[in-house]
Design a protein around this motif. Sequence first.
Motif, PDB file in Angstrom:
ATOM      1  N   LYS B 154       0.833  -1.205   0.000  1.00 23.51           N
ATOM      2  CA  LYS B 154       0.000   0.000   0.000  1.00 23.51           C
ATOM      3  C   LYS B 154       0.870   1.259   0.000  1.00 23.51           C
ATOM      4  CE  LYS B 154      -3.747   2.127   2.612  1.00 23.51           C
ATOM      5  NZ  LYS B 154      -4.723   1.947   3.705  1.00 23.51           N
ATOM      6  N   MET B 158       0.883   3.847  -2.957  1.00 20.67           N
ATOM      7  CA  MET B 158       0.435   5.223  -2.698  1.00 20.67           C
ATOM      8  C   MET B 158       1.506   6.238  -3.134  1.00 20.67           C
ATOM      9  SD  MET B 158      -1.672   4.793   0.885  1.00 20.67           S
ATOM     10  CE  MET B 158      -1.649   6.482   1.344  1.00 20.67           C
ATOM     11  N   THR B 174     -12.292   7.937  -0.235  1.00 18.85           N
ATOM     12  CA  THR B 174     -11.569   7.224   0.817  1.00 18.85           C
ATOM     13  C   THR B 174     -12.289   7.380   2.159  1.00 18.85           C
ATOM     14  OG1 THR B 174      -9.461   7.020   1.982  1.00 18.85           O
ATOM     15  CG2 THR B 174     -10.025   9.209   1.213  1.00 18.85           C
ATOM     16  N   GLU B 179      -5.078   8.937   4.383  1.00 15.06           N
ATOM     17  CA  GLU B 179      -4.908   8.952   2.918  1.00 15.06           C
ATOM     18  C   GLU B 179      -5.107  10.372   2.386  1.00 15.06           C
ATOM     19  OE1 GLU B 179      -7.141   6.047   0.655  1.00 15.06           O
ATOM     20  OE2 GLU B 179      -6.292   4.403   1.811  1.00 15.06           O
TER      21      GLU B 179
END
Lengths: 252, 193
Positions: B154, B158, B174, B179
Motif C-alpha cells: 500500500k 500510494m 476514501t 490517505e
Amino acid sequence: MLTPCRDKPGRFPWWAAAFWLLVWQLGAMWLDEGILLVSPARVFLRLLELAPHLDFWQAVLFSFSRITAGFALACLAGVLLAAGASRWRLLRELLAPLMATVKSIPVASFIILVLVWVPSRNLSVVISFLMVLPILYQNLLAGLDSMDKKLDEMAAVFQVAGPRRVRYLVLPQVAPFFRTACALSLGMGWKAGVAAEVIGLPAGSIGQQLYNAKVYLETPDLFAWTLVIIVVSLVFEKLFLFLLDGLLGRLA
Amino acid sequence: MCAIILENVCKRYGGKAVLDGLCCRFPLGEATCVMGPSGCGKTTLLSLLMGLEQPDSGRIRGLAGLRKSAIFQEDRLVETSGAVANLRLANPRLSRQRAEEPLCALGLGDSLGQPVGSFSGGMKRRVAILRALHAGYDILFADEPFKGLDSATKQLTMEYFRKNIQGRTVVLVTHEEAEREFFGGRAVRLEKL
C-alpha cells in the motif's frame, strides 16, 4: 467412504470400446446371418474394399463439403443474429418464435418441406444449416446476455469501443458459449445432413450409398458407410475444436 | 471553467434518496477526496461524475470533453488477458515496453506472462491502479483504490500514485483521513441521509 468416479478429461476408455467390439463380433458369429448383423471384421474388410475407389472419396467429399458449408453458414448467421438480438429487443422478440419452431420441427418434416424448394444436391446444406443455427444462436445469445455489466461500464469510461471491445471484452466472455454450441451442433449437423441425403438421394452422396445398401440388402456396405460417417464427423469435430481452441488461445 | 461543479444534484434508488441537493466543486488540476460514512453516496457520486448514471435532478457542469479514467471498487480487469494487455486496453497508444515499466515498478515484473485471472487480489488491484494511471486522462476517479493491499504494498503504491497524479484532476473516495493527508487534497464530506 466411497470415492466418486469421475472421467479424466481427454481419456477415452479404449478397453471398453474393445469390449463392445468383441460383443458385436460374438453376436454376429452366434446369429450367423450376414444380412441381419454383419461382424466388425467383415465391415472393416468391406471398408478396405471401398476405400481404393474414386467413387468412395467423391461421395465423402460431396457430403463433407455440403454439410460443412451448412455448418459454416449457420455459424455466420448465428453470430450475426445473436449480436443483433442482443442489441435490439425487437429483433430478439421477432426471432424467438422462429428459432423455437426451427428447433422443435422434426428433421424429417424439414427435409420433405425443403425438398420442395431446394434441389436435392444442396439439401444437406440447408438441413445442416437449420439444425445448427438455433443451437448456435441461443448459446451465443445466452453468452452475450451473461456478459459482465461492470466490464461494460469500465469499457465506457475508458472509451473502449469497436474491434477492441469485441476482441478484449466480448470474445473472452462469449467464446466458451460458442465452443459449447459448436461441440453440440457439429455431430447433429452431420446426422441431419446425411438423413437429408438418404431422403433426397442426391447422386454421388454418402446418403445415396446408404440408401442403395438398404435397398440391395448390402448390410456390410450399410455398416461400412455408417462407420465412414462416424469417422469423418468425429475427425472434423476434433479438428475444428482443436483449431478453435488454438485461435481463442492466441486471442487471450 | 476551472472546476467541475455539481448543483443541487439528487439521486434516488427505489424511492430512497442517496444524494439530495448536493452542491460541491472539484477544482481542475488537483486532487479532491470524497469522504463520509458507508452508504452516504460516495460511489453513487462517482458513477454520476463518470457518466455511468444520470442525476434525477440538478446538474453537473465542466465534464464535457474531458477524457476519463477510473479505479473502480472492484478491479474490473479482463481476466483472460495479461497485465500489459489490460493497460493497453485502456490506452492503445501505450507501447508494450512503456506498459511493462510501471508494472515492474510495482512488483509485477515476474507475472507479465500470466493472465490476470491467476493473480492474487493485491496484484489485480495494482494492475487496476496502473491501468487507470496510464490511461491518458484529464480526470481520474478512484474509489477506495488502496483497499485490500497489505501495508508495505500500500505504501509503495500510494507513493507511486502520488507521483503520477501531480497537477492532475483526481477525485478520490476514501474512508481514511491518513490517505487524504498523504495526498494533501481538499475534502468533500458527505453525510448519510
